[in-house]
Design a protein around this motif. Structure first.
Motif, PDB file in Angstrom:
ATOM      1  N   LEU A  43       0.811  -1.211   0.000  1.00  0.00           N
ATOM      2  CA  LEU A  43       0.000   0.000   0.000  1.00  0.00           C
ATOM      3  C   LEU A  43       0.853   1.274   0.000  1.00  0.00           C
ATOM      4  O   LEU A  43       0.468   2.280  -0.566  1.00  0.00           O
ATOM      5  N   LEU A  44       2.007   1.209   0.617  1.00  0.00           N
ATOM      6  CA  LEU A  44       2.899   2.371   0.706  1.00  0.00           C
ATOM      7  C   LEU A  44       4.338   1.905   0.424  1.00  0.00           C
ATOM      8  O   LEU A  44       5.175   1.856   1.306  1.00  0.00           O
ATOM      9  N   PRO A  45       4.635   1.538  -0.828  1.00  0.00           N
ATOM     10  CA  PRO A  45       5.946   0.942  -1.124  1.00  0.00           C
ATOM     11  C   PRO A  45       7.112   1.924  -1.097  1.00  0.00           C
ATOM     12  O   PRO A  45       8.231   1.542  -0.793  1.00  0.00           O
ATOM     13  N   ARG A  46       6.869   3.199  -1.426  1.00  0.00           N
ATOM     14  CA  ARG A  46       7.980   4.152  -1.490  1.00  0.00           C
ATOM     15  C   ARG A  46       7.481   5.552  -1.151  1.00  0.00           C
ATOM     16  O   ARG A  46       6.416   5.954  -1.583  1.00  0.00           O
ATOM     17  N   LEU A  47       8.281   6.272  -0.349  1.00  0.00           N
ATOM     18  CA  LEU A  47       7.925   7.632  -0.007  1.00  0.00           C
ATOM     19  C   LEU A  47       9.175   8.477   0.099  1.00  0.00           C
ATOM     20  O   LEU A  47      10.290   7.951   0.222  1.00  0.00           O
ATOM     21  N   ALA A  48       8.990   9.770   0.028  1.00  0.00           N
ATOM     22  CA  ALA A  48      10.084  10.732   0.167  1.00  0.00           C
ATOM     23  C   ALA A  48       9.628  11.816   1.126  1.00  0.00           C
ATOM     24  O   ALA A  48       8.488  12.283   1.050  1.00  0.00           O
ATOM     25  N   ILE A  49      10.518  12.198   2.050  1.00  0.00           N
ATOM     26  CA  ILE A  49      10.215  13.242   3.019  1.00  0.00           C
ATOM     27  C   ILE A  49      11.262  14.343   2.873  1.00  0.00           C
ATOM     28  O   ILE A  49      12.453  14.061   2.793  1.00  0.00           O
ATOM     29  N   VAL A  50      10.788  15.589   2.820  1.00  0.00           N
ATOM     30  CA  VAL A  50      11.682  16.738   2.663  1.00  0.00           C
ATOM     31  C   VAL A  50      11.404  17.758   3.758  1.00  0.00           C
ATOM     32  O   VAL A  50      10.311  17.804   4.316  1.00  0.00           O
ATOM     33  N   ALA A  51      12.402  18.552   4.068  1.00  0.00           N
ATOM     34  CA  ALA A  51      12.264  19.678   4.997  1.00  0.00           C
ATOM     35  C   ALA A  51      12.843  20.892   4.290  1.00  0.00           C
ATOM     36  O   ALA A  51      14.042  20.975   4.079  1.00  0.00           O
ATOM     37  N   ARG A  52      11.980  21.804   3.910  1.00  0.00           N
ATOM     38  CA  ARG A  52      12.439  23.010   3.226  1.00  0.00           C
ATOM     39  C   ARG A  52      12.982  23.993   4.237  1.00  0.00           C
ATOM     40  O   ARG A  52      12.406  24.176   5.311  1.00  0.00           O
ATOM     41  N   PRO A  53      14.080  24.687   3.928  1.00  0.00           N
ATOM     42  CA  PRO A  53      14.648  25.648   4.874  1.00  0.00           C
ATOM     43  C   PRO A  53      13.726  26.826   5.176  1.00  0.00           C
ATOM     44  O   PRO A  53      13.817  27.428   6.228  1.00  0.00           O
ATOM     45  N   ASP A  54      12.806  27.135   4.260  1.00  0.00           N
ATOM     46  CA  ASP A  54      11.919  28.279   4.461  1.00  0.00           C
ATOM     47  C   ASP A  54      10.567  27.890   5.067  1.00  0.00           C
ATOM     48  O   ASP A  54       9.665  28.718   5.153  1.00  0.00           O
ATOM     49  N   ALA A  55      10.413  26.630   5.490  1.00  0.00           N
ATOM     50  CA  ALA A  55       9.154  26.175   6.077  1.00  0.00           C
ATOM     51  C   ALA A  55       9.432  25.487   7.417  1.00  0.00           C
ATOM     52  O   ALA A  55      10.444  24.809   7.566  1.00  0.00           O
ATOM     53  N   PRO A  56       8.533  25.658   8.390  1.00  0.00           N
ATOM     54  CA  PRO A  56       8.767  25.078   9.714  1.00  0.00           C
ATOM     55  C   PRO A  56       8.378  23.601   9.825  1.00  0.00           C
ATOM     56  O   PRO A  56       8.521  23.013  10.887  1.00  0.00           O
ATOM     57  N   ALA A  57       7.888  23.005   8.758  1.00  0.00           N
ATOM     58  CA  ALA A  57       7.400  21.629   8.834  1.00  0.00           C
ATOM     59  C   ALA A  57       7.983  20.777   7.704  1.00  0.00           C
ATOM     60  O   ALA A  57       8.609  21.286   6.787  1.00  0.00           O
ATOM     61  N   TRP A  58       7.743  19.484   7.798  1.00  0.00           N
ATOM     62  CA  TRP A  58       8.178  18.543   6.770  1.00  0.00           C
ATOM     63  C   TRP A  58       7.023  18.321   5.809  1.00  0.00           C
ATOM     64  O   TRP A  58       5.863  18.539   6.136  1.00  0.00           O
ATOM     65  N   SER A  59       7.340  17.893   4.610  1.00  0.00           N
ATOM     66  CA  SER A  59       6.309  17.492   3.652  1.00  0.00           C
ATOM     67  C   SER A  59       6.789  16.222   2.964  1.00  0.00           C
ATOM     68  O   SER A  59       7.955  15.845   3.070  1.00  0.00           O
ATOM     69  N   GLY A  60       5.868  15.557   2.301  1.00  0.00           N
ATOM     70  CA  GLY A  60       6.240  14.289   1.701  1.00  0.00           C
ATOM     71  C   GLY A  60       5.474  13.983   0.432  1.00  0.00           C
ATOM     72  O   GLY A  60       4.510  14.667   0.068  1.00  0.00           O
ATOM     73  N   LEU A  61       5.938  12.936  -0.218  1.00  0.00           N
ATOM     74  CA  LEU A  61       5.325  12.396  -1.426  1.00  0.00           C
ATOM     75  C   LEU A  61       5.382  10.883  -1.328  1.00  0.00           C
ATOM     76  O   LEU A  61       6.259  10.333  -0.671  1.00  0.00           O
ATOM     77  N   TRP A  62       4.461  10.198  -1.988  1.00  0.00           N
ATOM     78  CA  TRP A  62       4.510   8.738  -2.006  1.00  0.00           C
ATOM     79  C   TRP A  62       4.102   8.227  -3.371  1.00  0.00           C
ATOM     80  O   TRP A  62       3.384   8.888  -4.115  1.00  0.00           O
ATOM     81  N   LEU A  63       4.606   7.038  -3.695  1.00  0.00           N
ATOM     82  CA  LEU A  63       4.265   6.380  -4.956  1.00  0.00           C
ATOM     83  C   LEU A  63       3.239   5.292  -4.662  1.00  0.00           C
ATOM     84  O   LEU A  63       3.463   4.446  -3.803  1.00  0.00           O
ATOM     85  N   PRO A  64       2.110   5.291  -5.363  1.00  0.00           N
ATOM     86  CA  PRO A  64       1.084   4.297  -5.104  1.00  0.00           C
ATOM     87  C   PRO A  64       1.469   2.870  -5.510  1.00  0.00           C
ATOM     88  O   PRO A  64       0.839   1.920  -5.070  1.00  0.00           O
ATOM     89  N   ASP A  65       2.476   2.715  -6.341  1.00  0.00           N
ATOM     90  CA  ASP A  65       2.929   1.370  -6.717  1.00  0.00           C
ATOM     91  C   ASP A  65       4.421   1.391  -6.979  1.00  0.00           C
ATOM     92  O   ASP A  65       5.056   2.435  -6.950  1.00  0.00           O
ATOM     93  N   ARG A  66       4.998   0.238  -7.229  1.00  0.00           N
ATOM     94  CA  ARG A  66       6.452   0.144  -7.403  1.00  0.00           C
ATOM     95  C   ARG A  66       6.936   0.679  -8.761  1.00  0.00           C
ATOM     96  O   ARG A  66       8.123   0.866  -8.962  1.00  0.00           O
ATOM     97  N   TRP A  67       6.031   0.902  -9.693  1.00  0.00           N
ATOM     98  CA  TRP A  67       6.412   1.454 -10.988  1.00  0.00           C
ATOM     99  C   TRP A  67       6.118   2.946 -10.968  1.00  0.00           C
ATOM    100  O   TRP A  67       4.966   3.350 -11.032  1.00  0.00           O
TER     101      TRP A  67
END
Length: 125
Positions: A43-67
């Motif tokens: 259900l959640l095979p791959r994700l990426a988490i980033v922290a932008r220097p100009d924002a106080p919080a983290w954000s993320g992205l995820w891929l719904p499948d392995r392709w």
């Protein structure tokens, strides 16, 4: 000129910044939450988490499948003791230990165990 070296511990970088004849101490620490992650859960095979220097919080992205077709938005909330990931259709509550996230994934009332490991960086501090 910035002069830096490994700070003696994994993930730490320290040194000095020389500017206009002054030498200022410099220190940086790696945020182990930031990076690309992979899990064994389909259900959640791959994700990426980033922290932008100009924002106080983290954000993320995820891929719904392995392709990789299209990254989807992922809400990331970090407290001192836990990480919460929310994609709308499902939610993860986990703890971070070095390069490992361990917790539970909940989707429409069903909860399953969930783990993910952080993929290596191209730069090793």
């Amino acid at each position: 000129m910035l002069t830096a070296r490994n700070g003696g511990s994994r993930g730490l970088l320290g040194g000095s910044l020389d500017h206009d004849g002054k030498s200022l101490p410099f220190a940086a620490a790696k945020d182990t939450l930031v990076g690309q992650w992979t899990s064994s859960t389909a259900l959640l095979p791959r994700l990426a988490i980033v922290a932008r220097p100009d924002a106080p919080a983290w954000s993320g992205l995820w891929l719904p499948d392995r392709w990789p077709r299209q990254w989807e938005p992922l809400s990331v909330t970090r407290t001192p003791s836990s990480i919460r990931l929310d994609a709308g259709a499902f939610r993860v509550s986990a703890t971070l230990s070095q390069d490992q996230l361990t917790g539970q994934l909940t989707q429409t009332g069903t909860t399953v165990a969930w783990t993910a490991r952080r993929l290596p960086d191209h730069v090793d501090l």
